[in-house]
Design an enzyme around this catalytic site. Structure first.
Site, PDB file in Angstrom:
ATOM      1  N   SER A 169     -41.376  69.382   5.930  1.00 23.76           N
ATOM      2  CA  SER A 169     -40.981  68.309   5.024  1.00 23.76           C
ATOM      3  C   SER A 169     -41.443  66.991   5.615  1.00 23.76           C
ATOM      4  CB  SER A 169     -39.451  68.296   4.881  1.00 23.76           C
ATOM      5  OG  SER A 169     -38.993  67.093   4.300  1.00 23.76           O
ATOM      6  N   TYR A 188     -30.981  68.646   9.065  1.00 25.87           N
ATOM      7  CA  TYR A 188     -32.167  68.992   8.271  1.00 25.87           C
ATOM      8  C   TYR A 188     -33.422  68.422   8.918  1.00 25.87           C
ATOM      9  CZ  TYR A 188     -35.263  69.328   4.184  1.00 25.87           C
ATOM     10  OH  TYR A 188     -36.304  69.608   3.339  1.00 25.87           O
TER      11      TYR A 188
END
Length: 252
Positions: A141, A154
């Site tokens: 990401s 995350y």
């Protein structure tokens, strides 16, 4: 030249294939000619994706990507059904949006196990069946590179994927296995639906995205097909950010 982008005769495994980005990637790989094994925890989601694909070249495995025995079984299923394992897309992922002060040990382990440890285990098991020319694509990401609002756990899980990709590529390069990653920004998926429905939040996303829009799922699937194909035969250890230019800014 165009033939080098095709995937006929190759077998791909896609984790988290039941919805969102994983579903789009699986369908795109199938359209490029690959045999595809879909992996997810929910059987009904996998069956829905199967209906959109060539049944002769598609199968599925209900599996938990944090369970090595499930992983090993899925990989062996792909090898037995289609005769090889040539492409692995480590897409499965999740998030719990907790502030740093509120994040718990349980959340840390759940997110890291799903997002990062699954990449480690699935890659190990798949590589046992891979030969020269095989390709692994890990889904990281922009949150693994830039500070986002998605939470520290995350961020750590996605940053780990970027570094794992580099070391995996270095270690397995002599075997002819290429390992790359992609780093998506915002795409409309079930995971992002809630935050993208907030006009103020959407405006803040577009403010740091030079292309001034959220990505279409086809725009994240097509680069994966490229990285899986012979057209990308001299690319390994890289992370391609698919982000409308966001990573040249930042988002805090």
């Amino acid at each position: 030249m165009l033939a080098s982008f095709r995937l006929e005769g190759k077998t791909a495994i896609v984790t988290g294939a039941g919805k969102g980005i994983g579903r789009a990637i699986a369908i795109a790989l199938g359209e490029a000619g690959a045999n595809v094994l879909l992996v997810a925890r929910t059987k009904s989601d996998l069956e829905n994706v199967m209906q959109e694909m060539d049944g002769e070249r598609t199968s599925y495995a209900v599996a938990d990507v944090t369970d090595r025995s499930d992983i090993r079984s899925a990989v062996e299923q792909a090898a037995e059904r289609f005769g090889s394992v040539d492409i692995l897309v480590n897409n499965a992922g999740m998030n719990i949006r907790s502030k740093l002060d509120d994040a718990t040990d349980s959340e840390w382990h759940k997110i890291m196990d799903t997002n990062s440890q699954s990449v480690f285990m699935f890659s190990q098991e798949a590589a046992k069946h891979m030969n020269k020319g095989a390709s692994i694509i890990n889904v990281s990401s922009v949150g693994g590179e830039r500070a986002l609002k998605t939470g520290v756990v995350y961020a750590a899980s996605k940053a780990a994927i970027i570094q794992m990709t580099k070391v995996m590529a270095m270690e397995w390069g002599e075997r002819g296995i290429r390992v790359n990653a992609i780093g998506p920004w915002y795409f409309r998926t079930p995971l992002t639906e809630k935050v993208l429905s907030d006009p103020e939040y959407l405006d803040s996303i577009l403010a740091v995205t030079p292309l001034k829009r959220v990505g279409e799922l086809s725009e994240v699937a097509s680069p994966v097909v490229f990285l899986a194909s012979d057209a990308a035969g001299y690319i390994t250890g890289q992370t391609l950010f698919i982000d409308g230019g966001m990573s040249i800014h930042g988002f805090s």
